[in-house]
Scaffold this active site. Sequence first.
Site, short mmCIF file in Angstrom:
data_model
loop_
_atom_site.label_atom_id
_atom_site.label_comp_id
_atom_site.label_asym_id
_atom_site.label_seq_id
_atom_site.Cartn_x
_atom_site.Cartn_y
_atom_site.Cartn_z
N ASP A 1 0.89 -1.22 0.01
CA ASP A 1 0.00 0.00 -0.08
C ASP A 1 0.79 1.22 -0.16
O ASP A 1 1.76 1.42 0.93
CB ASP A 1 -0.83 0.01 1.42
N GLU B 1 -1.14 -8.29 -8.64
CA GLU B 1 -0.86 -6.82 -8.89
C GLU B 1 0.07 -6.52 -10.06
O GLU B 1 -0.02 -5.70 -10.96
CB GLU B 1 -0.35 -6.25 -7.65
#
Length: 252
Positions: free
Chosen positions: A152, A229
């Site tokens: 993050d 991702e």
Amino acid sequence: MLESEANPNFSKSTGLPRKRFYRARAHSNPLSDSHFPVPLSPSHVDYSLHFPQIFPSSELAEKSKKVEFADVGCGFGGLLISLSTLFPETLMIGMELRDKVTEYVKERILALRVTHPGQYQNVSVVRTNSMKYIPNYFEKGQLSKMFFLFPDPHFKEKNHRRRVISQHLLDEYAYVLRVGGIIYTITDVEELGDWMKARLEGHPMFEALTEEELEADPITKLLSSATEEGQKVARNGGQTFRAVYRRIVPAL
């Protein structure tokens, strides 16, 4: 009967869990309190629960080899699954804060063990907050590799303290990494990539791998391709920013 034949959450064709039934928020606040069991110390981690075919009993697990790879914020487990067959003799564990995502990885590993007998016995996952509890899971110098893939970014400056790579957290990572152990990081956010590289570069117990070492390391090729991702970034034609550093003994 395979799990997929009785559970609609599993694909009948592959026998694996379907991600859409385990979706969660992209990230969680690592500073908030969560309710899950945490071992008092590394000696309280029962590896027989994670690797039952390798350690049939907790007593045997205490006397045997330990986990060497830790994938921090492992997401849906793509890297773990790839590493499991690349390093079949190495125990590895994913650490994930989101409960639904952790459950997905757990079910995925169990399903792979059924559909591929003898494989994936060396990989597991635990729901935990690695920013708070790394020392509860690993002894000094236990790990040889740690992974921080697409963490993050916490864009706002006031939230930078939530970033998983920071000066004080690197102290903890240096503690659990053996000398010569490696930290792998990658992101598609340039500012975060610069941040992680600067923190690692500025820490006295880490040094960057050379380009020759990176080219020779089979793991570096997986950093951008093994995870959901990374695959998304590749499909969108995005850039990635990598920082790979070795744990060293600082100069006096």
